[in-house]
Design an enzyme around this catalytic site. Structure first.
Site, short mmCIF file in Angstrom:
data_model
loop_
_atom_site.label_atom_id
_atom_site.label_comp_id
_atom_site.label_asym_id
_atom_site.label_seq_id
_atom_site.Cartn_x
_atom_site.Cartn_y
_atom_site.Cartn_z
N ASN A 7 0.80 -1.30 0.09
CA ASN A 7 -0.23 -0.12 -0.47
C ASN A 7 1.03 1.13 0.12
OD1 ASN A 7 -1.64 1.98 0.81
ND2 ASN A 7 -2.48 1.38 2.26
N ARG A 81 -2.79 -2.34 -3.12
CA ARG A 81 -3.83 -1.46 -3.40
C ARG A 81 -3.79 0.15 -3.96
NH1 ARG A 81 -5.92 0.86 2.02
NH2 ARG A 81 -7.84 1.96 1.69
N HIS A 170 -12.73 2.92 0.32
CA HIS A 170 -13.14 1.77 1.95
C HIS A 170 -13.69 1.06 1.52
CE1 HIS A 170 -12.60 5.21 4.58
NE2 HIS A 170 -11.43 4.82 3.91
N GLY A 200 -11.77 5.75 10.57
CA GLY A 200 -10.27 5.73 10.58
C GLY A 200 -9.46 7.27 10.84
N GLY A 202 -9.43 8.66 6.81
CA GLY A 202 -10.75 8.94 6.85
C GLY A 202 -12.08 7.79 7.15
N ARG A 231 -10.65 16.13 6.98
CA ARG A 231 -10.94 16.36 6.36
C ARG A 231 -12.50 17.04 6.10
NH1 ARG A 231 -10.66 10.53 3.51
NH2 ARG A 231 -8.13 10.87 2.67
N ASP A 273 -5.92 13.70 16.61
CA ASP A 273 -6.09 12.15 17.00
C ASP A 273 -7.26 12.49 17.46
OD1 ASP A 273 -6.07 9.90 18.98
OD2 ASP A 273 -3.96 10.37 18.16
N ARG A 275 -8.62 10.69 19.95
CA ARG A 275 -8.04 10.11 21.98
C ARG A 275 -7.48 11.45 22.41
NH1 ARG A 275 -4.30 5.51 19.68
NH2 ARG A 275 -4.08 6.99 17.92
N ILE A 322 -11.81 4.82 14.73
CA ILE A 322 -12.00 4.51 16.19
C ILE A 322 -12.76 3.51 16.56
CG2 ILE A 322 -14.31 6.25 16.10
CD1 ILE A 322 -12.21 8.88 14.80
N GLU A 324 -13.66 0.94 16.13
CA GLU A 324 -13.12 -0.57 17.07
C GLU A 324 -12.76 -0.11 18.43
OE1 GLU A 324 -9.59 -2.59 14.88
OE2 GLU A 324 -10.31 -2.08 13.11
N ASN A 325 -12.24 1.30 18.45
CA ASN A 325 -11.84 1.10 20.18
C ASN A 325 -12.43 2.31 20.61
OD1 ASN A 325 -8.82 -0.05 19.85
ND2 ASN A 325 -8.57 0.81 17.98
N GLU A 379 -7.73 -4.34 5.78
CA GLU A 379 -7.34 -4.36 3.77
C GLU A 379 -6.65 -5.22 3.60
OE1 GLU A 379 -7.91 -0.35 5.70
OE2 GLU A 379 -9.18 -0.19 4.12
P1 ADP Z 1 -6.22 4.79 8.88
O1 ADP Z 1 -7.81 5.75 8.38
O2 ADP Z 1 -4.96 6.22 8.83
O3 ADP Z 1 -5.97 3.78 9.13
P2 ADP Z 1 -7.19 4.48 11.51
O4 ADP Z 1 -8.27 3.11 11.06
O5 ADP Z 1 -5.66 3.62 12.84
O6 ADP Z 1 -5.90 5.21 10.79
O7 ADP Z 1 -7.46 5.07 12.65
C1 ADP Z 1 -7.34 6.07 13.30
C2 ADP Z 1 -8.24 6.82 14.29
O8 ADP Z 1 -8.46 5.64 15.16
C3 ADP Z 1 -6.79 8.00 15.05
O9 ADP Z 1 -8.36 9.28 15.58
C4 ADP Z 1 -7.41 7.92 16.63
O10 ADP Z 1 -7.65 8.64 17.40
C5 ADP Z 1 -7.82 6.84 16.37
N1 ADP Z 1 -8.11 5.45 17.48
C6 ADP Z 1 -7.60 4.40 17.47
N2 ADP Z 1 -8.29 4.01 19.18
C7 ADP Z 1 -8.96 4.29 19.93
C8 ADP Z 1 -9.12 5.02 20.69
N3 ADP Z 1 -8.80 3.81 21.69
N4 ADP Z 1 -10.45 5.56 21.34
C9 ADP Z 1 -10.54 6.52 20.57
N5 ADP Z 1 -9.98 6.83 19.31
C10 ADP Z 1 -9.00 5.71 18.98
#
Ligand code: ADP
Length: 605
Positions: A7, A81, A170, A200, A202, A231, A273, A275, A322, A324-325, A379
């Site tokens: 990628n 990709r 995506h 994420g 994006g 964005r 970010d 977080r 976002i 997932e977490n 992915e």
């Molecule tokens: P990409 O689209 O670049 O692959 P990711 O899927 O890794 O990005 O997502 C990045 C986003 O996920 C960031 O905004 C990050 O703050 C958020 N993120 C990761 N872990 C957590 C968490 N535990 N709580 C809240 N947001 C999170």
């Protein structure tokens, strides 16, 4: 089997050597800041020596280091990709010079992505010349969107000339997580309406109806839709002009503003970010609080819209960093969706932790009709799997029988009860003509179908009687009657519009049942085995030979012991393709993408 997945981004490279069967990585590599201060690290902790000598050299050094790491391990192919496949690609493909050229041609639609993707492909082809390379596209999964979802309301000629339409992105992630969700729910994706939220850096939402993407929030570029890391997402299209007039910003500056300085970063003032933003929001930072509210408000708006588009939803999936977490975002997005049938389990949501061992977790209540799921996306694995499928398909020999093509005129299936009302108690249908499908017949009896705009008389009843009323009309009939009928397979009449039916003995208002029949091929299980397809796979049909061919996408496979081999298209389609009685089709192998078995079926005369 091992696949090298690449990628290549404008300033980063992500690579992995993956076993497509179990998703295990032999090794992976992440390189960042390739333009100015490059760093590259393998998953085993070792670093790649990189000098500040530009993007190309950094890429080459990384790929050479990867080749070194491979040692004696044989790879079966290289998967790339590619962000934008434009109109040209609706599936993964083997990379040839022609394909590379076409990817280059899509650069006008994705100037920041496709040229670097292509450069990555060229360098990798030089360094791995003896392997097959494959391109997998972010846009391909969404090619199944209906025209009404793909089309902007701009002058038609302009859109045709410049390829302006909604493409969506995506795709690998939306497809992957919706399949994972179906697996978890022990159901067939082809029975489910899924809203998939990829959140994420994006972000995009997709409406996946019975396995096919029918709507997604990103458009011609990845700028449309949700609020993202940097964005803006959706915006009044008047704003760029206003900014140009009032703030004196150039087009380039506006582009930079909307892509790089907006979204969560622009609203929060503390970066992209989530977080950090959530932390600041809980410490009372009002800008960060608003950023979180705007982000989830927009997401909820899309979830509601997509449920409306599909006439309901069975599962809502959250994925990406976002999704997932972040329990906070999942909570804000999924609360108060009871009206849709989705009831969040707050306890399950707050302890939810995805891992390699638990890539799917549910956070809806037991009595929630709609299932709420968090799914770990992958992915790279999706790309590796697409490549391995293409490798497997390459060896297949095509010796398949021809398929008769028949035009199916507008018709109606009735229940006992409706027939009683229209033709009198206990009326028995008289057979006018037996049809090719065993036991099916066109009856002597006809009815009048009445829509809000017009009515159509003498619509033929097909027997035998069924458990549900169903009126099958063409797109032209739909506009004539003034009914917005969805394209559906026979029997799936939930959430479809109704109409009035008039017979000699009375009339009935049916609540639902008006559909545009989904073009389909009937076959027996033995045929399906020979063609290598399953019930409700979706294939592609190209009609009319080499010089004037017309391609029908989304042809549904229907398998039953009761069926005879035959493809059915409606009158509009038959006219468009100039189909003659006796025309037949033949199935040709092309790359398959999972259960959406995309094969070519060419109709020969
Ligand atoms: P990409 O689209 O670049 O692959 P990711 O899927 O890794 O990005 O997502 C990045 C986003 O996920 C960031 O905004 C990050 O703050 C958020 N993120 C990761 N872990 C957590 C968490 N535990 N709580 C809240 N947001 C999170």
């Amino acid at each position: 089997m091992h696949i090298l997945v690449l990628n290549v981004g404008s300033s980063s490279l992500k690579a992995a050597i993956i076993d497509p069967l179990n998703g295990q990585r032999m090794i992976s590599l992440t390189a960042e800041r390739l333009l100015d201060d490059p760093v590259a690290e393998f998953s085993d902790g070792s670093q790649v020596e990189l000098k500040r000598t530009g993007h190309e050299n950094a890429l080459k050094s990384c790929l050479l280091a990867l080749k070194d790491k491979l040692g004696d391990t044989e790879i079966s192919g290289v998967g790339h990709r590619v962000v934008h496949g434009g109109e040209a690609f609706d599936r993964p493909v083997l990379l040839t010079d022609k394909v590379a050229m076409l990817i280059g041609e899509q650069s006008r639609l994705a100037p920041l992505h496709n040229p670097v993707n292509l450069r990555g492909i060229e360098i990798a082809r030089e360094l791995f010349p003896d392997h097959n390379h494959y391109a997998v596209f972010d846009t391909a999964f969404h090619q199944s969107m209906p025209r009404r979802a793909k089309t902007y309301a701009l002058p038609k000629e302009l859109m045709d000339k410049y390829g302006i339409r909604r493409y969506g992105f995506h795709g690998m992630s939306h497809q992957y997580v919706s399949r994972k969700a179906a697996e978890y729910l022990k159901d067939d994706l082809r029975n489910l309406r899924v809203i998939s939220c990829h959140l994420g850096n994006g972000c995009s939402v997709a409406a996946i109806e019975f396995g096919r993407s029918v709507e997604t929030s990103m458009g011609m570029t990845p700028l449309e839709g949700l609020v993202m890391g940097t964005r803006s997402g959706d915006l009044d299209p008047g704003i760029p002009t206003y900014l140009h007039d009032q703030a004196g910003l150039s087009l380039e500056e506006i582009d930079h503003l909307l892509n790089r300085q907006s979204g969560l970063a622009g609203l929060s003032g503390v970066g992209n970010d989530l977080r950090t933003i959530l932390e600041a929001a809980s410490n009372g930072n009002a800008d960060c609080q608003l950023a979180v509210q705007v982000f989830t408000h927009r997401l909820r708006k899309y979830i509601g819209a997509y449920a409306a588009i599909m006439g309901g939803v069975d599962a809502i999936v959250f994925t990406g960093g976002i999704g997932e977490n972040s329990k906070v975002i999942r909570h804000r997005a999924a609360q108060r969706l009871n009206f849709l049938g989705a009831i969040i389990n707050e306890d399950a949501n707050s302890i939810l932790q995805l891992s390699e061992d638990q890539p799917v977790a549910e956070f809806s209540m037991r009595h929630s009709r709609v299932r709420l799921l968090a799914v770990k996306t992958d992915e790279q694995l999706a790309i590796a799997r697409d490549c391995s499928k293409m490798i497997a398909k390459a060896d297949e020999v095509n010796q398949l029988p021809q398929i008769p093509v028949a035009i199916s005129a507008r018709h109606i299936h009735l229940t006992r009860e409706t027939l009683d009302t229209l033709y009198g108690e206990g009326h028995e249908l008289k057979v006018r003509k037996w049809l090719s499908q065993p036991g099916q017949f066109a009856a002597e009896e006809t009815v009048t179908v009445v829509g809000p705009r017009n009515q159509i008389e003498r619509v033929r009843i097909l027997g035998p009687l069924r458990s549900k009323d169903q009126v099958e009309i063409s797109r032209t009939d739909e506009f004539f009657l003034g009914i917005d009928a969805p394209v559906r397979e026979s029997g799936k009449v939930e959430n479809t519009p109704g109409c009035k039916l008039i017979g000699p003995a009375g009339s009935v208002d049916i609540e639902d049942g008006v559909i545009c029949a989904w073009r389909h091929i009937h076959m027996t299980p033995e045929d399906a085995l020979r063609f290598g397809v399953q019930d409700r796979d979706v294939v592609e049909v190209s009609v009319g030979g080499a010089e004037r061919s017309l391609t029908f996408g989304n042809v549904l496979i229907r398998v039953s012991e009761k069926y005879a081999l035959e493809m059915h298209i409606d009158t509009d389609e038959g006219n468009a393709a100039e189909i003659q009685p006796g025309d037949t089709g033949v199935l040709m192998n092309t790359g398959s993408t999972g259960h959406l078995v995309k094969r070519k079926l060419s109709v020969v005369r």
